[in-house]
Design a protein around this motif. Sequence first.
Motif, PDB file in Angstrom:
ATOM      1  N   GLU A  20      41.250  -4.939  16.011  1.00 38.65           N
ATOM      2  CA  GLU A  20      40.866  -6.199  16.647  1.00 38.65           C
ATOM      3  C   GLU A  20      41.541  -7.334  15.901  1.00 38.65           C
ATOM      4  O   GLU A  20      41.526  -7.361  14.673  1.00 38.65           O
ATOM      5  CB  GLU A  20      39.348  -6.393  16.614  1.00 38.65           C
ATOM      6  CG  GLU A  20      38.591  -5.421  17.480  1.00 38.65           C
ATOM      7  CD  GLU A  20      37.089  -5.650  17.465  1.00 38.65           C
ATOM      8  OE1 GLU A  20      36.586  -6.282  16.510  1.00 38.65           O
ATOM      9  OE2 GLU A  20      36.424  -5.196  18.397  1.00 38.65           O
TER      10      GLU A  20
ATOM     11  N   ARG B  33      43.367 -12.650  22.242  1.00 37.97           N
ATOM     12  CA  ARG B  33      42.517 -11.709  21.511  1.00 37.97           C
ATOM     13  C   ARG B  33      42.942 -10.291  21.878  1.00 37.97           C
ATOM     14  O   ARG B  33      43.085  -9.965  23.047  1.00 37.97           O
ATOM     15  CB  ARG B  33      41.057 -11.939  21.875  1.00 37.97           C
ATOM     16  CG  ARG B  33      40.117 -11.044  21.127  1.00 37.97           C
ATOM     17  CD  ARG B  33      38.893 -11.813  20.655  1.00 37.97           C
ATOM     18  NE  ARG B  33      37.928 -10.932  20.048  1.00 37.97           N
ATOM     19  CZ  ARG B  33      38.002 -10.508  18.793  1.00 37.97           C
ATOM     20  NH1 ARG B  33      38.994 -10.886  18.025  1.00 37.97           N
ATOM     21  NH2 ARG B  33      37.083  -9.716  18.298  1.00 37.97           N
TER      22      ARG B  33
ATOM     23  N   SER C   5      42.049  -6.215  21.332  1.00 34.68           N
ATOM     24  CA  SER C   5      41.104  -5.191  20.909  1.00 34.68           C
ATOM     25  C   SER C   5      41.572  -3.884  21.525  1.00 34.68           C
ATOM     26  O   SER C   5      41.768  -3.803  22.736  1.00 34.68           O
ATOM     27  CB  SER C   5      39.695  -5.531  21.396  1.00 34.68           C
ATOM     28  OG  SER C   5      38.783  -4.545  20.965  1.00 34.68           O
TER      29      SER C   5
END
Length: 96
Positions: free
Chosen positions: A33, A44, A46
């Motif tokens: 992450e 972002r 992940s």
Amino acid sequence: MNQLILQAQLLELGLVRYTPAGLMALDLSLKHESQVQEAGKPRRVSMEIKAVAIGETAKRLQALGIGGQALFSGFLSNQRNGRGTIFHVTAVESSP
């Protein structure tokens, strides 16, 4: 060049097996992450990735244990069954 360096958490450890050459092999899953820049914008990230470690690297990952954070280095290859990609971990460094 085929090289991957990934800071990640050890999510799963499979059962120990041995290669035809008698080396210890360990299947595992890693979770990463972070936030990166893409086209000038923050993004972002992940992800989870399947991985395998052979020999001394496998022993180091067993010692790290599930939930352990580290910097994993290695290369990408096709899985044995030809379906998907697997990360072959060749080195592990403790995360700061």
